[in-house]
Design a protein around this motif. Structure first.
Motif, PDB file in Angstrom:
ATOM      1  N   THR A  11       0.852  -1.187   0.000  1.00  0.00           N
ATOM      2  CA  THR A  11       0.000   0.000   0.000  1.00  0.00           C
ATOM      3  C   THR A  11       0.889   1.238   0.000  1.00  0.00           C
ATOM      4  N   GLY A  12       0.624   2.130  -0.928  1.00  0.00           N
ATOM      5  CA  GLY A  12       1.392   3.363  -1.011  1.00  0.00           C
ATOM      6  C   GLY A  12       1.123   4.250   0.187  1.00  0.00           C
ATOM      7  N   ASP A  13       2.130   5.060   0.536  1.00  0.00           N
ATOM      8  CA  ASP A  13       1.971   6.002   1.648  1.00  0.00           C
ATOM      9  C   ASP A  13       2.281   7.440   1.227  1.00  0.00           C
ATOM     10  N   LEU A  47       1.294  -2.945 -11.089  1.00  0.00           N
ATOM     11  CA  LEU A  47      -0.049  -2.369 -11.151  1.00  0.00           C
ATOM     12  C   LEU A  47      -0.231  -1.433  -9.962  1.00  0.00           C
ATOM     13  N   VAL A  48      -0.864  -0.314 -10.194  1.00  0.00           N
ATOM     14  CA  VAL A  48      -1.243   0.605  -9.125  1.00  0.00           C
ATOM     15  C   VAL A  48      -2.748   0.815  -9.262  1.00  0.00           C
ATOM     16  N   ASN A  49      -3.462   0.504  -8.188  1.00  0.00           N
ATOM     17  CA  ASN A  49      -4.929   0.564  -8.197  1.00  0.00           C
ATOM     18  C   ASN A  49      -5.501  -0.211  -9.387  1.00  0.00           C
ATOM     19  N   GLU A  50      -4.943  -1.400  -9.619  1.00  0.00           N
ATOM     20  CA  GLU A  50      -5.365  -2.348 -10.654  1.00  0.00           C
ATOM     21  C   GLU A  50      -5.130  -1.851 -12.080  1.00  0.00           C
ATOM     22  N   VAL A  51      -4.313  -0.816 -12.252  1.00  0.00           N
ATOM     23  CA  VAL A  51      -3.975  -0.304 -13.574  1.00  0.00           C
ATOM     24  C   VAL A  51      -2.516  -0.666 -13.862  1.00  0.00           C
ATOM     25  N   VAL A  52      -2.286  -1.341 -14.990  1.00  0.00           N
ATOM     26  CA  VAL A  52      -0.928  -1.724 -15.373  1.00  0.00           C
ATOM     27  C   VAL A  52      -0.115  -0.469 -15.657  1.00  0.00           C
ATOM     28  N   GLN A  53       1.062  -0.412 -15.049  1.00  0.00           N
ATOM     29  CA  GLN A  53       1.965   0.720 -15.247  1.00  0.00           C
ATOM     30  C   GLN A  53       2.948   0.374 -16.364  1.00  0.00           C
ATOM     31  N   THR A  54       3.140   1.283 -17.299  1.00  0.00           N
ATOM     32  CA  THR A  54       4.087   1.059 -18.389  1.00  0.00           C
ATOM     33  C   THR A  54       5.310   1.958 -18.274  1.00  0.00           C
ATOM     34  N   SER A  55       5.273   2.898 -17.350  1.00  0.00           N
ATOM     35  CA  SER A  55       6.406   3.795 -17.129  1.00  0.00           C
ATOM     36  C   SER A  55       6.294   4.350 -15.713  1.00  0.00           C
ATOM     37  N   GLY A  56       7.291   5.137 -15.331  1.00  0.00           N
ATOM     38  CA  GLY A  56       7.254   5.755 -14.009  1.00  0.00           C
ATOM     39  C   GLY A  56       7.873   4.899 -12.918  1.00  0.00           C
ATOM     40  N   TYR A  57       8.577   3.859 -13.314  1.00  0.00           N
ATOM     41  CA  TYR A  57       9.239   2.990 -12.336  1.00  0.00           C
ATOM     42  C   TYR A  57      10.398   2.268 -13.020  1.00  0.00           C
ATOM     43  N   SER A  58      11.281   1.739 -12.212  1.00  0.00           N
ATOM     44  CA  SER A  58      12.358   0.885 -12.720  1.00  0.00           C
ATOM     45  C   SER A  58      12.396  -0.380 -11.876  1.00  0.00           C
ATOM     46  N   THR A  59      12.926  -1.443 -12.454  1.00  0.00           N
ATOM     47  CA  THR A  59      13.012  -2.725 -11.765  1.00  0.00           C
ATOM     48  C   THR A  59      14.467  -3.158 -11.714  1.00  0.00           C
ATOM     49  N   LEU A  60      14.934  -3.488 -10.527  1.00  0.00           N
ATOM     50  CA  LEU A  60      16.284  -4.008 -10.338  1.00  0.00           C
ATOM     51  C   LEU A  60      16.161  -5.415  -9.777  1.00  0.00           C
ATOM     52  N   LEU A  61      16.667  -6.400 -10.518  1.00  0.00           N
ATOM     53  CA  LEU A  61      16.613  -7.789 -10.069  1.00  0.00           C
ATOM     54  C   LEU A  61      17.842  -8.133  -9.253  1.00  0.00           C
ATOM     55  N   ASN A  62      17.673  -8.979  -8.244  1.00  0.00           N
ATOM     56  CA  ASN A  62      18.818  -9.495  -7.502  1.00  0.00           C
ATOM     57  C   ASN A  62      19.669 -10.313  -8.463  1.00  0.00           C
ATOM     58  N   PRO A  95       3.842   6.340  -4.969  1.00  0.00           N
ATOM     59  CA  PRO A  95       2.402   6.114  -5.111  1.00  0.00           C
ATOM     60  C   PRO A  95       1.637   6.816  -3.982  1.00  0.00           C
ATOM     61  N   ALA A  96       0.466   7.286  -4.306  1.00  0.00           N
ATOM     62  CA  ALA A  96      -0.346   8.051  -3.352  1.00  0.00           C
ATOM     63  C   ALA A  96      -0.673   7.240  -2.106  1.00  0.00           C
ATOM     64  N   ASN A  97      -0.970   7.943  -1.046  1.00  0.00           N
ATOM     65  CA  ASN A  97      -1.372   7.298   0.204  1.00  0.00           C
ATOM     66  C   ASN A  97      -2.619   6.438  -0.048  1.00  0.00           C
ATOM     67  N   GLY A  98      -2.537   5.178   0.318  1.00  0.00           N
ATOM     68  CA  GLY A  98      -3.657   4.263   0.139  1.00  0.00           C
ATOM     69  C   GLY A  98      -3.696   3.556  -1.207  1.00  0.00           C
ATOM     70  N   ALA A  99      -2.782   3.902  -2.124  1.00  0.00           N
ATOM     71  CA  ALA A  99      -2.763   3.257  -3.444  1.00  0.00           C
ATOM     72  C   ALA A  99      -2.422   1.773  -3.298  1.00  0.00           C
ATOM     73  N   ALA A 100      -3.179   0.934  -3.982  1.00  0.00           N
ATOM     74  CA  ALA A 100      -2.931  -0.510  -3.966  1.00  0.00           C
ATOM     75  C   ALA A 100      -1.870  -0.849  -5.010  1.00  0.00           C
ATOM     76  N   ILE A 101      -0.755  -1.377  -4.553  1.00  0.00           N
ATOM     77  CA  ILE A 101       0.364  -1.725  -5.432  1.00  0.00           C
ATOM     78  C   ILE A 101       0.458  -3.237  -5.531  1.00  0.00           C
ATOM     79  N   ARG A 102       0.611  -3.702  -6.738  1.00  0.00           N
ATOM     80  CA  ARG A 102       0.774  -5.136  -6.970  1.00  0.00           C
ATOM     81  C   ARG A 102       1.955  -5.312  -7.922  1.00  0.00           C
ATOM     82  N   ILE A 103       2.916  -6.124  -7.506  1.00  0.00           N
ATOM     83  CA  ILE A 103       4.082  -6.437  -8.324  1.00  0.00           C
ATOM     84  C   ILE A 103       4.018  -7.935  -8.584  1.00  0.00           C
ATOM     85  N   GLN A 104       4.010  -8.308  -9.868  1.00  0.00           N
ATOM     86  CA  GLN A 104       3.835  -9.725 -10.187  1.00  0.00           C
ATOM     87  C   GLN A 104       4.718 -10.150 -11.346  1.00  0.00           C
ATOM     88  N   ARG A 105       5.019 -11.443 -11.341  1.00  0.00           N
ATOM     89  CA  ARG A 105       5.784 -12.012 -12.452  1.00  0.00           C
ATOM     90  C   ARG A 105       4.816 -12.278 -13.594  1.00  0.00           C
TER      91      ARG A 105
END
Length: 146
Positions: free
Chosen positions: A36-38, A60-75, A92-102
């Motif tokens: 959850t975003g704060d 995904l943020v609030n069930e919307v797929v994000q195509t930009s605005g973030y970067s991913t660093l893998l171990n 992400p805004a306070n209360g935003a639902a964040i989902r990170i999935q493969r």
């Protein structure tokens, strides 16, 4: 072929077979995390295993797929330390639902030579991809049941 050479050939074949069971696997059914975003936090870690491509991580943020605005660093070693971190450019805004999935493409990319030797690593990579795809299907099924 001498007896020693024959035994050596058999030992090599047994070692190759054993290697099939000693390479990395997909030890977890975890294929996503939620947060959850704060309004302040930019970096969100995840611990599920990913292929070597950060393009196989969907955000995904609030069930919307994000195509930009973030970067991913893998171990570096997904076998011993799976996961990585998604870092947003703007928190992400306070209360935003964040989902990170493969999310891996539902394709088969492993090519094994006909009548030739192949590496256990190649077989394992293909089996791992199948496990990832099966987990994606299970995730969809689980969501449809809610």
């Amino acid at each position: 072929m001498s007896t020693v050479a024959g035994r050596l050939t058999v030992m090599k074949k047994l070692a190759a077979l054993a290697a099939l069971f000693l390479v990395a696997s997909v030890p977890s059914t975890l294929s996503y995390v939620t947060a959850t975003g704060d309004g302040v936090t930019l970096a969100f870690p995840f611990t599920f295993q990913v292929t070597t491509s950060s393009s196989h991580v969907q955000v995904l943020v609030n069930e919307v797929v994000q195509t930009s605005g973030y970067s991913t660093l893998l171990n570096g070693d997904q076998g011993s330390a799976p996961g990585g971190t998604v870092t947003f450019t703007v928190a992400p805004a306070n209360g935003a639902a964040i989902r990170i999935q493969r999310l891996v493409p539902v394709t088969q990319e492993t090519v094994l030579p006909t009548y030739g030797a192949y590496r256990a690593k190649d077989v394992e990579k293909g089996l791992d991809r199948l496990a990832y795809q099966t987990q994606q299907l299970q995730r969809r099924f689980d969501v449809d049941q809610d």
